[in-house]
Scaffold this active site. Structure first.
Site, PDB file in Angstrom:
ATOM      1  N   CYS A   2     -13.423   6.797  97.157  1.00 27.13           N
ATOM      2  CA  CYS A   2     -13.009   8.185  96.989  1.00 27.13           C
ATOM      3  C   CYS A   2     -12.484   8.421  95.574  1.00 27.13           C
ATOM      4  O   CYS A   2     -11.731   7.622  95.042  1.00 27.13           O
ATOM      5  CB  CYS A   2     -11.946   8.630  97.979  1.00 27.13           C
ATOM      6  SG  CYS A   2     -12.458   8.511  99.678  1.00 27.13           S
ATOM      7  N   ARG A  27     -17.193   6.130  92.918  1.00 21.70           N
ATOM      8  CA  ARG A  27     -16.123   5.751  93.844  1.00 21.70           C
ATOM      9  C   ARG A  27     -16.448   6.131  95.286  1.00 21.70           C
ATOM     10  O   ARG A  27     -15.674   5.845  96.202  1.00 21.70           O
ATOM     11  CB  ARG A  27     -14.814   6.419  93.438  1.00 21.70           C
ATOM     12  CG  ARG A  27     -14.350   6.043  92.059  1.00 21.70           C
ATOM     13  CD  ARG A  27     -13.050   6.721  91.748  1.00 21.70           C
ATOM     14  NE  ARG A  27     -11.977   6.199  92.561  1.00 21.70           N
ATOM     15  CZ  ARG A  27     -11.218   5.171  92.232  1.00 21.70           C
ATOM     16  NH1 ARG A  27     -11.406   4.555  91.100  1.00 21.70           N
ATOM     17  NH2 ARG A  27     -10.253   4.761  93.026  1.00 21.70           N
ATOM     18  N   TRP A  74     -15.885   8.367 100.105  1.00 18.57           N
ATOM     19  CA  TRP A  74     -16.470   7.183 100.734  1.00 18.57           C
ATOM     20  C   TRP A  74     -15.841   7.126 102.121  1.00 18.57           C
ATOM     21  O   TRP A  74     -14.629   6.931 102.269  1.00 18.57           O
ATOM     22  CB  TRP A  74     -16.129   5.929  99.942  1.00 18.57           C
ATOM     23  CG  TRP A  74     -16.745   4.685 100.493  1.00 18.57           C
ATOM     24  CD1 TRP A  74     -18.013   4.240 100.280  1.00 18.57           C
ATOM     25  CD2 TRP A  74     -16.128   3.705 101.332  1.00 18.57           C
ATOM     26  NE1 TRP A  74     -18.218   3.053 100.944  1.00 18.57           N
ATOM     27  CE2 TRP A  74     -17.074   2.694 101.588  1.00 18.57           C
ATOM     28  CE3 TRP A  74     -14.852   3.585 101.900  1.00 18.57           C
ATOM     29  CZ2 TRP A  74     -16.798   1.577 102.391  1.00 18.57           C
ATOM     30  CZ3 TRP A  74     -14.576   2.476 102.693  1.00 18.57           C
ATOM     31  CH2 TRP A  74     -15.553   1.492 102.928  1.00 18.57           C
ATOM     32  N   ASN A 100      -7.213   9.817  98.773  1.00 16.05           N
ATOM     33  CA  ASN A 100      -7.918   8.539  98.653  1.00 16.05           C
ATOM     34  C   ASN A 100      -7.018   7.480  99.270  1.00 16.05           C
ATOM     35  O   ASN A 100      -5.881   7.313  98.834  1.00 16.05           O
ATOM     36  CB  ASN A 100      -8.169   8.230  97.162  1.00 16.05           C
ATOM     37  CG  ASN A 100      -8.657   6.809  96.947  1.00 16.05           C
ATOM     38  OD1 ASN A 100      -9.234   6.200  97.848  1.00 16.05           O
ATOM     39  ND2 ASN A 100      -8.419   6.277  95.773  1.00 16.05           N
ATOM     40  N   GLY A 101      -7.510   6.791 100.300  1.00 14.58           N
ATOM     41  CA  GLY A 101      -6.694   5.764 100.958  1.00 14.58           C
ATOM     42  C   GLY A 101      -6.856   5.839 102.469  1.00 14.58           C
ATOM     43  O   GLY A 101      -7.855   6.387 102.958  1.00 14.58           O
ATOM     44  N   GLU A 475     -23.815 -15.305  94.220  1.00 21.62           N
ATOM     45  CA  GLU A 475     -23.780 -14.037  93.485  1.00 21.62           C
ATOM     46  C   GLU A 475     -25.187 -13.408  93.420  1.00 21.62           C
ATOM     47  O   GLU A 475     -25.339 -12.200  93.606  1.00 21.62           O
ATOM     48  CB  GLU A 475     -23.209 -14.270  92.076  1.00 21.62           C
ATOM     49  CG  GLU A 475     -23.224 -13.057  91.170  1.00 21.62           C
ATOM     50  CD  GLU A 475     -22.511 -11.838  91.722  1.00 21.62           C
ATOM     51  OE1 GLU A 475     -21.778 -11.960  92.716  1.00 21.62           O
ATOM     52  OE2 GLU A 475     -22.722 -10.740  91.177  1.00 21.62           O
ATOM     53  N   LYS A 479     -26.202  -9.749  94.979  1.00 20.95           N
ATOM     54  CA  LYS A 479     -26.819  -8.712  94.149  1.00 20.95           C
ATOM     55  C   LYS A 479     -28.051  -8.158  94.839  1.00 20.95           C
ATOM     56  O   LYS A 479     -28.248  -6.961  94.930  1.00 20.95           O
ATOM     57  CB  LYS A 479     -27.193  -9.322  92.801  1.00 20.95           C
ATOM     58  CG  LYS A 479     -26.802  -8.787  91.524  1.00 20.95           C
ATOM     59  CD  LYS A 479     -25.497  -8.194  91.183  1.00 20.95           C
ATOM     60  CE  LYS A 479     -24.447  -7.942  92.190  1.00 20.95           C
ATOM     61  NZ  LYS A 479     -23.090  -8.142  91.799  1.00 20.95           N
ATOM     62  N   GLU A 482     -27.126  -6.168  98.278  1.00 14.95           N
ATOM     63  CA  GLU A 482     -26.370  -4.915  98.217  1.00 14.95           C
ATOM     64  C   GLU A 482     -27.184  -3.749  97.664  1.00 14.95           C
ATOM     65  O   GLU A 482     -26.941  -2.608  98.025  1.00 14.95           O
ATOM     66  CB  GLU A 482     -25.035  -5.066  97.490  1.00 14.95           C
ATOM     67  CG  GLU A 482     -25.083  -5.187  95.998  1.00 14.95           C
ATOM     68  CD  GLU A 482     -23.685  -5.256  95.361  1.00 14.95           C
ATOM     69  OE1 GLU A 482     -22.786  -4.523  95.781  1.00 14.95           O
ATOM     70  OE2 GLU A 482     -23.512  -6.044  94.422  1.00 14.95           O
ATOM     71  N   HIS A 498     -29.031 -28.721 107.830  1.00 13.64           N
ATOM     72  CA  HIS A 498     -28.100 -28.818 108.961  1.00 13.64           C
ATOM     73  C   HIS A 498     -28.162 -27.573 109.846  1.00 13.64           C
ATOM     74  O   HIS A 498     -27.182 -27.240 110.511  1.00 13.64           O
ATOM     75  CB  HIS A 498     -26.679 -29.070 108.454  1.00 13.64           C
ATOM     76  CG  HIS A 498     -26.572 -30.376 107.722  1.00 13.64           C
ATOM     77  ND1 HIS A 498     -26.593 -31.596 108.371  1.00 13.64           N
ATOM     78  CD2 HIS A 498     -26.512 -30.657 106.398  1.00 13.64           C
ATOM     79  CE1 HIS A 498     -26.524 -32.572 107.473  1.00 13.64           C
ATOM     80  NE2 HIS A 498     -26.493 -32.025 106.267  1.00 13.64           N
ATOM     81  N   LYS A 598     -17.708   1.672  94.493  1.00 17.04           N
ATOM     82  CA  LYS A 598     -17.414   0.742  93.412  1.00 17.04           C
ATOM     83  C   LYS A 598     -16.040   0.100  93.560  1.00 17.04           C
ATOM     84  O   LYS A 598     -15.874  -1.093  93.392  1.00 17.04           O
ATOM     85  CB  LYS A 598     -17.493   1.511  92.088  1.00 17.04           C
ATOM     86  CG  LYS A 598     -17.182   0.683  90.860  1.00 17.04           C
ATOM     87  CD  LYS A 598     -18.332  -0.218  90.523  1.00 17.04           C
ATOM     88  CE  LYS A 598     -18.127  -1.032  89.276  1.00 17.04           C
ATOM     89  NZ  LYS A 598     -18.998  -2.220  89.275  1.00 17.04           N
TER      90      LYS A 598
HETATM   91  O1  M6R Z   1     -13.199  -4.427  91.348  1.00 17.09           O
HETATM   92  P1  M6R Z   1     -13.322  -5.769  91.989  1.00 17.09           P
HETATM   93  O2  M6R Z   1     -13.931  -6.787  91.092  1.00 17.09           O
HETATM   94  O3  M6R Z   1     -12.017  -6.252  92.560  1.00 17.09           O
HETATM   95  O4  M6R Z   1     -14.292  -5.540  93.197  1.00 17.09           O
HETATM   96  C1  M6R Z   1     -14.556  -6.570  94.104  1.00 17.09           C
HETATM   97  C2  M6R Z   1     -15.781  -6.279  94.937  1.00 17.09           C
HETATM   98  O5  M6R Z   1     -15.588  -5.127  95.694  1.00 17.09           O
HETATM   99  C3  M6R Z   1     -17.027  -6.120  94.073  1.00 17.09           C
HETATM  100  O6  M6R Z   1     -17.246  -7.238  93.271  1.00 17.09           O
HETATM  101  C4  M6R Z   1     -18.270  -5.906  94.965  1.00 17.09           C
HETATM  102  O7  M6R Z   1     -18.556  -7.061  95.666  1.00 17.09           O
HETATM  103  C5  M6R Z   1     -19.461  -5.463  94.109  1.00 17.09           C
HETATM  104  N1  M6R Z   1     -20.139  -4.376  94.746  1.00 17.09           N
HETATM  105  C6  M6R Z   1     -20.449  -6.548  93.890  1.00 17.09           C
HETATM  106  O8  M6R Z   1     -21.522  -6.148  93.117  1.00 17.09           O
END
Ligand code: M6R
Length: 603
Positions: A2, A27, A74, A100-101, A475, A479, A482, A498, A598
């Site tokens: 948000c 956001r 969001w 927001n929250g 990672e 990527k 997501e 396993h 984000k």
């Molecule tokens: O702002 P931050 O690095 O604390 O955010 C952590 C995660 O929310 C963030 O890395 C998320 O996994 C991303 N969408 C990954 O690309």
């Protein structure tokens, strides 16, 4: 999670709010809305969908007025829809609120308000705030706000308009970010300081548990006890392309990796962050926790691997923030907690930081936003220096986090006598070469890219690696899933047999990362096992001449050579690019993947 924007001044509010919302869309992008005081009452327009939907609605009937608030959502409570979009108006239309929250006790409050005759139009937790304000209002707005806050449990940043006080925006910060921008033509409230650069170069970062009353010429800040608070004005760093909208921020940010790495290394070189930490404390450190979420956690895993690699005698753990906070991890005077966060506002990570500090532990944060809560509340800071990251999928910040963690591990090892000064000098020779090597990684061969795009159209992709390559695999896998919605898993190459090997069948795509020279043969053996079950294998490696790897791989993606402690900074780059191009080939919006935001400022 948000975004909030507000403006009061001499100009028309609507275009300003819309411009701010476009930049805050990262956001959350389920729905958006604005509330503007039009001289008589508060007018609200809100729409499900992207900001462009709101824009279309405003083009038909734009509220006129010079004071307003806006929100991009969001969804947490209640699905994305027009009626669940913010702002919410109170039952007699006196108050409009953006939030927001999360309000944890909203059901309890809702029951009381319903009993008092309030009518609810949404399924959100946020709507209770507007009605509560109205129900507690007896002529004094500040009193009503403070009384409302005393009844709310949870985390919130709020923007509030009251029809009785045109030209004023009240805003509140509790465990969610909020900043105030000071302009020549009016003042602003905003969820992040970076977006404020669209309008001004001066800001006030609101302290936690504060309320502000913002008018066109003035700002007044008070605590939850009603007492006036002093504040500081800070400058806002400008970034050249702030107001430019890009077709793809993710691609832009991937191509900024080399430059970001130069900035990160140069920040580290001149800031000398470890020199600010007591030498005895560093020498006597017994334990380090690396804490983070998502990509930041993967960086923490790399950090833990680096510390294990470079120095013995320290107990190192990388822990998911949302788990750390509910577990009994020991923290004492010999513990350092490293909180990794791009945004510096991730709720779970921030809570861990506060827990650790409350137990007397020290926190070093690795943050890309130096005015963020995590950066502000830490004992020490590694400033990621990657520049603003807008795309939901984190890319350049990750490369820079890993680079800074390698520098941190290197200096810690020197401080503890685990490696020599000469060794450090040799590492620095590698470091200055890294941005150029990152540029090489960006030159992904078109034929390989096409091959990958074709093969990625499968229902599942596996990423395999050993040692640090396993964390890189995690990672790469995140990527891909997501932004392209392709199911993917990362596995330690030796662990596959396993159980998960059962999922490997004809034409399943396996991406291997092989940067650890002493483990190449072992990796080849694991790859032979998946090859024997029909997998198609793409390998990222600097050791392209290795016979075993060549024989088992259907395609090889070459990586430049560097010292082993820096591979994670480079090896992820082709995978970041592949994820982007695969998402694009599938028609997905890589910058704004479904269900995500984000900055995750709720638990
Ligand atoms: O702002 P931050 O690095 O604390 O955010 C952590 C995660 O929310 C963030 O890395 C998320 O996994 C991303 N969408 C990954 O690309």
């Amino acid at each position: 999670m948000c975004g909030i924007i507000g403006y009061t001044g001499a100009g028309e509010a609507c275009p300003i709010l819309l411009r701010g919302l476009r930049y805050l869309e990262y956001r959350g992008y389920d729905s958006s809305g604005i509330a503007v005081f039009n001289g008589t009452n508060i007018e609200i327009i809100k729409k499900e969908g992207r900001i462009s939907c709101l824009e279309r609605a405003l083009a038909e009937a734009e509220p006129k007025g010079t004071c307003g608030i806006g929100h991009t959502r969001w969804a947490t409570h209640g699905k994305p829809s027009d009626c669940n979009a913010h702002p919410f108006v109170s039952y007699n239309s006196k108050f409009a609120v953006v939030h927001n929250g999360i309000i944890e006790n909203y059901l309890e409050i809702k029951d009381c308000l319903l009993a008092g005759g309030a009518h609810f139009r949404s399924q959100t937790d946020s709507e209770v705030i507007a009605h509560l304000l109205e129900s507690l209002f007896g002529g004094d707005i500040r009193k009503a706000i403070l009384e409302t806050l005393s009844r709310l449990k949870g985390s919130y940043a709020l923007g509030i308009l009251c029809a009785d006080e045109p030209g004023k925006i009240y805003c509140v910060r509790k465990d969610n970010p909020l900043v105030i921008g000071l302009g020549d033509n009016g003042n602003y409230i905003c969820s992040d300081i970076v977006s404020l650069q669209l309008f001004t170069d001066r800001a006030i970062v609101l302290d936690n548990c504060s309320v502000a009353c913002v008018t066109a010429e003035n700002v007044e800040i008070f605590g939850f006890n009603g007492e006036k608070k002093e504040f500081q004005i800070v400058g806002i760093e400008r970034h050249g392309d702030a107001d430019k909208l890009f077709e793809s921020y993710m691609l832009k940010e991937i191509f900024e990796i080399p430059e970001s790495m130069r900035s990160a290394a140069s920040w580290y070189k001149y800031a000398r962050p470890l020199e600010r930490i007591d030498k005895e404390y560093l020498k006597n450190l017994r334990r380090i926790y690396f804490i983070g979420c998502g990509t930041a956690l993967h960086s923490g895993l790399i950090g833990a691997w680096l510390v294990r690699r470079l120095m013995p005698g320290i107990d190192v753990h990388a822990v998911v923030a949302s788990e750390f906070r509910y577990d009994n991890y020991e923290v004492d005077a010999g513990t350092l907690t490293v909180c990794v966060s791009q945004s510096g506002e991730t709720a779970d990570t921030l809570t861990c930081l506060r827990m650790v500090r409350a137990k007397g532990g020290k926190v070093l944060s690795v943050c890309n936003v130096k005015t963020s809560s995590i950066a502000h509340e830490s004992d020490y800071l590694l400033n990621t220096s990657a520049g603003p990251e807008v795309a939901v999928a984190s890319t350049k910040a990750y490369n820079c986090q890993n680079l800074l963690l390698a520098l941190f591990a290197m200096d810690l090892a020197v401080a503890r006598g685990a490696i020599s000064e000469d060794r450090r000098k040799i590492y620095w020779e590698d470091i200055v070469q890294l941005p150029r090597k990152a540029e090489e990684c960006l030159r992904l061969d078109k034929a390989i890219l096409d091959f990958c795009i074709d093969n990625f159209r499968r229902k599942c992709v596996f990423y395999l690696g050993r040692g640090q390559d396993y964390y890189t695999a995690m990672e790469c896998s995140l990527k891909l899933k997501e932004i392209s919605y392709i199911h993917s898993e990362a596995y330690a190459a030796g662990e596959l047999k396993h159980g998960t090997l059962a999922l490997i069948e004809e034409n399943v795509l396996v991406v291997a990362i092989a940067t650890q020279e002493e483990l190449i043969e072992k990796t080849v053996s694991s790859l032979e096992e998946v090859k024997a079950r029909g997998a198609v294998i793409v390998t990222l490696t600097p050791f392209t001449g290795e016979k075993g790897l060549r024989a088992v791989s259907d395609a090889l993606i070459p990586l430049p050579r560097t010292d082993e402690i820096f591979y994670s900074v480079l090896s992820v780059i082709p995978a970041q690019l592949m994820a982007y191009f695969i998402a694009r080939a599938k028609g997905c919006d890589a910058d704004k993947p479904r269900n995500l935001a984000k900055s995750v400022t709720v638990e």
